[in-house]
Design a protein around this motif. Structure first.
Motif, PDB file in Angstrom:
ATOM      1  N   ARG A 196       0.803  -1.092   0.072  1.00  0.00           N
ATOM      2  CA  ARG A 196       0.017   0.205   0.037  1.00  0.00           C
ATOM      3  C   ARG A 196       0.803   1.319   0.018  1.00  0.00           C
ATOM      4  NH1 ARG A 196      -3.851   3.446  -1.598  1.00  0.00           N
ATOM      5  NH2 ARG A 196      -4.690   4.571   0.134  1.00  0.00           N
ATOM      6  N   PHE A 197       1.948   1.315   0.851  1.00  0.00           N
ATOM      7  CA  PHE A 197       2.672   2.283   0.875  1.00  0.00           C
ATOM      8  C   PHE A 197       3.579   2.468  -0.236  1.00  0.00           C
ATOM      9  CE2 PHE A 197       6.132   5.059   2.674  1.00  0.00           C
ATOM     10  CZ  PHE A 197       5.540   6.256   3.056  1.00  0.00           C
ATOM     11  N   SER A 198       4.155   1.569  -0.836  1.00  0.00           N
ATOM     12  CA  SER A 198       4.684   1.528  -2.253  1.00  0.00           C
ATOM     13  C   SER A 198       4.045   2.194  -3.254  1.00  0.00           C
ATOM     14  CB  SER A 198       5.288   0.227  -2.560  1.00  0.00           C
ATOM     15  OG  SER A 198       6.181  -0.432  -1.672  1.00  0.00           O
ATOM     16  N   TYR A 199       2.626   1.878  -3.333  1.00  0.00           N
ATOM     17  CA  TYR A 199       1.745   2.255  -4.245  1.00  0.00           C
ATOM     18  C   TYR A 199       1.576   4.086  -4.255  1.00  0.00           C
ATOM     19  CZ  TYR A 199      -2.621   3.391  -6.760  1.00  0.00           C
ATOM     20  OH  TYR A 199      -3.552   3.754  -7.452  1.00  0.00           O
ATOM     21  N   LEU A 200       1.380   4.168  -2.780  1.00  0.00           N
ATOM     22  CA  LEU A 200       1.397   5.743  -2.441  1.00  0.00           C
ATOM     23  C   LEU A 200       2.823   6.442  -2.760  1.00  0.00           C
ATOM     24  CD1 LEU A 200      -0.262   5.786   1.075  1.00  0.00           C
ATOM     25  CD2 LEU A 200      -1.267   6.855  -1.213  1.00  0.00           C
ATOM     26  N   LYS A 202       4.438   5.512  -5.401  1.00  0.00           N
ATOM     27  CA  LYS A 202       4.632   5.627  -6.994  1.00  0.00           C
ATOM     28  C   LYS A 202       3.579   6.812  -7.179  1.00  0.00           C
ATOM     29  CE  LYS A 202       3.556   3.263 -11.220  1.00  0.00           C
ATOM     30  NZ  LYS A 202       2.921   4.310 -11.780  1.00  0.00           N
ATOM     31  N   ILE A 203       2.586   6.971  -6.629  1.00  0.00           N
ATOM     32  CA  ILE A 203       1.483   8.044  -6.753  1.00  0.00           C
ATOM     33  C   ILE A 203       2.285   9.519  -6.812  1.00  0.00           C
ATOM     34  CG2 ILE A 203      -0.522   9.251  -5.862  1.00  0.00           C
ATOM     35  CD1 ILE A 203      -1.795   6.697  -5.718  1.00  0.00           C
ATOM     36  N   LEU A 204       2.849   9.592  -5.626  1.00  0.00           N
ATOM     37  CA  LEU A 204       3.751  10.766  -5.361  1.00  0.00           C
ATOM     38  C   LEU A 204       4.705  11.052  -6.194  1.00  0.00           C
ATOM     39  CD1 LEU A 204       4.982  11.598  -1.567  1.00  0.00           C
ATOM     40  CD2 LEU A 204       6.412  11.999  -3.849  1.00  0.00           C
ATOM     41  N   ASN A 205       5.320  10.172  -6.832  1.00  0.00           N
ATOM     42  CA  ASN A 205       6.502  10.388  -8.000  1.00  0.00           C
ATOM     43  C   ASN A 205       5.668  10.620  -9.153  1.00  0.00           C
ATOM     44  OD1 ASN A 205       9.380  10.224  -8.289  1.00  0.00           O
ATOM     45  ND2 ASN A 205       8.616   8.636  -9.946  1.00  0.00           N
ATOM     46  N   ASP A 206       4.664  10.185  -9.511  1.00  0.00           N
ATOM     47  CA  ASP A 206       3.906  10.450 -10.657  1.00  0.00           C
ATOM     48  C   ASP A 206       3.347  11.772 -10.657  1.00  0.00           C
ATOM     49  OD1 ASP A 206       4.261   8.172 -11.861  1.00  0.00           O
ATOM     50  OD2 ASP A 206       2.440   7.197 -11.312  1.00  0.00           O
ATOM     51  N   HIS A 207       2.850  12.197  -9.282  1.00  0.00           N
ATOM     52  CA  HIS A 207       2.196  13.612  -9.010  1.00  0.00           C
ATOM     53  C   HIS A 207       3.367  14.891  -9.443  1.00  0.00           C
ATOM     54  CE1 HIS A 207      -0.073  16.673  -7.221  1.00  0.00           C
ATOM     55  NE2 HIS A 207       1.191  16.981  -6.575  1.00  0.00           N
ATOM     56  N   HIS A 232      -4.067  16.790 -16.299  1.00  0.00           N
ATOM     57  CA  HIS A 232      -4.263  17.166 -15.314  1.00  0.00           C
ATOM     58  C   HIS A 232      -5.316  16.217 -14.508  1.00  0.00           C
ATOM     59  CE1 HIS A 232      -7.147  18.810 -18.258  1.00  0.00           C
ATOM     60  NE2 HIS A 232      -7.998  18.888 -17.259  1.00  0.00           N
ATOM     61  N   GLN A 233      -6.007  15.694 -15.251  1.00  0.00           N
ATOM     62  CA  GLN A 233      -6.998  14.595 -14.579  1.00  0.00           C
ATOM     63  C   GLN A 233      -6.560  13.904 -13.908  1.00  0.00           C
ATOM     64  OE1 GLN A 233     -10.201  15.411 -14.232  1.00  0.00           O
ATOM     65  NE2 GLN A 233     -10.497  16.977 -16.109  1.00  0.00           N
ATOM     66  N   LYS A 234      -5.280  13.058 -14.409  1.00  0.00           N
ATOM     67  CA  LYS A 234      -4.304  12.174 -13.760  1.00  0.00           C
ATOM     68  C   LYS A 234      -3.772  12.766 -12.508  1.00  0.00           C
ATOM     69  CE  LYS A 234      -2.468   8.317 -12.926  1.00  0.00           C
ATOM     70  NZ  LYS A 234      -3.107   7.128 -12.169  1.00  0.00           N
ATOM     71  N   ILE A 235      -3.306  14.128 -12.419  1.00  0.00           N
ATOM     72  CA  ILE A 235      -2.987  14.531 -11.324  1.00  0.00           C
ATOM     73  C   ILE A 235      -3.828  14.927 -10.431  1.00  0.00           C
ATOM     74  CG2 ILE A 235      -1.918  16.850 -10.399  1.00  0.00           C
ATOM     75  CD1 ILE A 235      -0.507  17.296 -13.078  1.00  0.00           C
ATOM     76  N   MET A 236      -5.256  15.296 -10.656  1.00  0.00           N
ATOM     77  CA  MET A 236      -6.434  15.705  -9.597  1.00  0.00           C
ATOM     78  C   MET A 236      -6.588  14.027  -9.133  1.00  0.00           C
ATOM     79  SD  MET A 236      -8.571  18.224 -11.804  1.00  0.00           S
ATOM     80  CE  MET A 236      -9.716  18.574 -10.409  1.00  0.00           C
ATOM     81  N   GLN A 237      -6.358  13.066  -9.911  1.00  0.00           N
ATOM     82  CA  GLN A 237      -6.627  11.848  -9.291  1.00  0.00           C
ATOM     83  C   GLN A 237      -5.860  11.154  -8.224  1.00  0.00           C
ATOM     84  OE1 GLN A 237      -7.293   8.610 -12.008  1.00  0.00           O
ATOM     85  NE2 GLN A 237      -6.636   7.013 -10.714  1.00  0.00           N
ATOM     86  N   GLU A 241      -6.116  10.741  -4.113  1.00  0.00           N
ATOM     87  CA  GLU A 241      -5.754   9.476  -3.320  1.00  0.00           C
ATOM     88  C   GLU A 241      -4.649   9.814  -2.284  1.00  0.00           C
ATOM     89  OE1 GLU A 241      -5.186   5.533  -5.269  1.00  0.00           O
ATOM     90  OE2 GLU A 241      -5.291   6.491  -7.120  1.00  0.00           O
ATOM     91  N   LEU A 242      -3.962  10.694  -2.451  1.00  0.00           N
ATOM     92  CA  LEU A 242      -2.855  11.244  -1.310  1.00  0.00           C
ATOM     93  C   LEU A 242      -3.757  11.795  -0.189  1.00  0.00           C
ATOM     94  CD1 LEU A 242      -0.008  12.513  -3.729  1.00  0.00           C
ATOM     95  CD2 LEU A 242       0.125  10.576  -2.018  1.00  0.00           C
ATOM     96  N   LEU A 243      -4.705  12.441  -0.638  1.00  0.00           N
ATOM     97  CA  LEU A 243      -5.602  13.103   0.602  1.00  0.00           C
ATOM     98  C   LEU A 243      -6.214  12.054   1.243  1.00  0.00           C
ATOM     99  CD1 LEU A 243      -6.962  16.393  -1.191  1.00  0.00           C
ATOM    100  CD2 LEU A 243      -5.458  16.274   0.553  1.00  0.00           C
ATOM    101  N   GLY A 244      -6.681  11.031   0.438  1.00  0.00           N
ATOM    102  CA  GLY A 244      -7.396  10.108   1.092  1.00  0.00           C
ATOM    103  C   GLY A 244      -6.525   9.192   2.213  1.00  0.00           C
TER     104      GLY A 244
END
Length: 496
Positions: A196-200, A202-207, A232-237, A241-244
């Motif tokens: 779960r944290f590894s996924y987060l 990855k999201i952070l890096n993509d962001h 920008h839709q991917k950024i908002m997504q 998730e990070l806010l979640g």
């Protein structure tokens, strides 16, 4: 009128549109030319799109801006951006509150948090509280060193699991760095195999990668396009998730909160909300500000330091003489068993200089963190309106031949005096300066020195035998990232 329009043929309509477009372009060229002399010099912008889209190599383009003098200007779309090209003019500007604003990224931060928030009452309250609370939970105290040193043991062990094999160090380094801010903000660290944290991460890096794209710059200028498809839709997504993740942490903290024993930043913030609600109706402390502030700390406390360390591995492998000299100095002072402390910096001048040289050459924020004027002001004879974006040209400042002995090469001598003692030139402002100086500067300095020194003490780094092309221009997102790369780790204990 509708009947008249129906009678027009397609050729007439196209001709009218073409002539209208020509008129708009000519008017835009006239507008740009009429403002020349009112703003600092710089490369000529293209109508409507400005200067930035024409930069094929942003770092080289920014370095070249120094040819226009201490101050220059670029255009993002139709909006001028003032560029500060020297350390002198940067100091002159950034010590003033008039240059301490931030452009509001309303579609993401909504004016909340600490980093991308306007200069004012809310920012002062949130920053003051964050600094005070981070100090209470380790920032600037021995306990933060203990956290980093404990994590460095995990990091070394994790990297040596692949000893002698080609491996990408990105996840291990990012996880190790993130665990420090996570332990302070959330009260916990995450194992390297936590999916779960590894996924987060990855999201952070993509962001961060996506947030620096031209599409997002356009979105900041034309916010209504957030309703249309695009990157920008991917950024908002990702942001959602990070806010979640943060909101889930807050929910768990509420359920287990002990008012007499706050564990971390979130606990302290929850108690502050309760305190402020009882005594201050105008308080800026509320749950949404807490969520955004915690996210700011998580984002800023993870990627910048991890990216700097990754660049460090590249420079150390490409300069094996520097790597060996650091290792020899570390072992001479510490041996193999005692991990470093911040008190060892004076005893390890070459290693400490190497850490700073990594920061200078990596230059992960070559344009600085963007500022904005909070009121009409003057700088070097130019009238600068309120709401003007200001960038620091660290790409030029960190390669200024007037201030660096070896401006175009990786050489720790840039941070050593004639006696071999550590020396920091005034042009080294990796954490900015003035009211908006980096909130986590002390934490970042501690992590960079202790992680890099610990790794060099125990591991020898080299390139794998398979061909690998390293593009030192890297990739520009919000930060200056290295491209993905693989390395070979070998334990110094077994080697020697």
């Amino acid at each position: 009128m509708w009947t008249t329009l129906m009678k027009l043929d397609l050729t007439s309509v196209c001709l009218a549109l073409f002539l209208g477009l020509i008129f708009m372009v000519l008017f835009e060229i006239f507008r740009i030319n009429s403002r020349r002399g009112q703003i600092p010099p710089g490369p000529r912008p293209l109508p409507f799109v400005g200067t930035i889209p024409s930069f094929k190599k942003p770092l080289d383009a920014f370095r070249s801006l120094s040819q226009y003098g201490e101050i220059s200007a670029l255009y993002i779309g139709r909006k001028p951006v003032i560029i500060l090209n020297t350390i002198q003019v940067t100091k002159e500007a950034f010590v003033q509150e008039a240059f301490s604003g931030r452009p509001l990224v309303d579609w993401l931060s909504k004016g909340l948090g600490i980093i991308m928030v306007t200069f004012g009452h809310s920012w002062r309250q949130q920053r003051r509280f964050a600094l005070h609370t981070l100090r209470n939970f380790g920032l600037g105290k021995k306990s933060v060193e203990d956290r980093v040193l404990e994590e460095s043991r995990y990091l070394i062990a994790e990297m040596l699991k692949a000893e002698g094999k080609s491996m990408d160090p990105q996840h291990d380094i990012q996880n190790a760095v993130s665990n420090i801010i996570c332990s302070i903000v959330f009260g916990e660290r995450f194992d390297y195999d936590n999916k779960r944290f590894s996924y987060l991460l990855k999201i952070l890096n993509d962001h961060f990668m996506l947030s620096g794209t031209t599409a997002v710059q356009i979105l900041n200028l034309v916010p209504f396009i957030k309703h249309f498809p695009g990157p920008h839709q991917k950024i908002m997504q990702n942001f959602t998730e990070l806010l979640g993740f943060i909101r889930n942490e807050v929910r768990e903290h509420k359920e287990t909160l002990d008012p007499d024993n706050p564990r971390d930043f979130i606990d302290a913030y929850l108690l502050e909300i309760e305190k402020q609600q009882k005594s201050n109706e105008g308080s800026t402390f509320h749950e949404e500000n807490m969520v955004m502030s915690a996210l700011d700390l998580f984002l800023a406390g993870t990627d910048t330091t991890a990216t700097t360390i990754r660049w460090g591995l590249i420079y150390l492998i490409q300069n094996p003489d520097v790597q060996e000299r650091c290792h020899e100095e570390i072992v001479r002072v510490l041996g193999y068993d005692r991990l470093p402390s911040m008190e060892d910096r004076d005893k390890l001048p070459y290693t400490y200089a190497t850490v700073h040289e990594i920061q200078r050459c990596a230059n992960i924020a070559p344009f600085g963190v963007v500022h904005e004027t909070t009121q009409p002001t003057k700088l070097r004879g130019y009238d600068i309106p309120k709401g003007t974006m200001i960038m620091t040209n660290l790409a030029a400042i960190f390669s200024d031949k007037k201030h660096w002995k070896h401006p175009d090469a990786f050489n720790p001598e840039n941070f050593l005096d004639e006696n071999g003692n550590f020396f920091k030139p005034e042009s080294f402002i990796a954490f900015s300066l003035g009211p908006r100086v980096c909130l986590g500067e002390t934490l970042a300095r501690t992590e960079l020195f202790l992680y890099i020194t610990s790794l060099l003490q125990r591991i020898h780094f080299s390139w794998p035998p398979e061909p690998q092309s390293i593009d030192m221009d890297g990739v520009m997102g919000v930060f200056h990232f290295p491209q993905s790369f693989n390395i070979i780790c070998r334990s110094r204990d077994t080697k020697e």
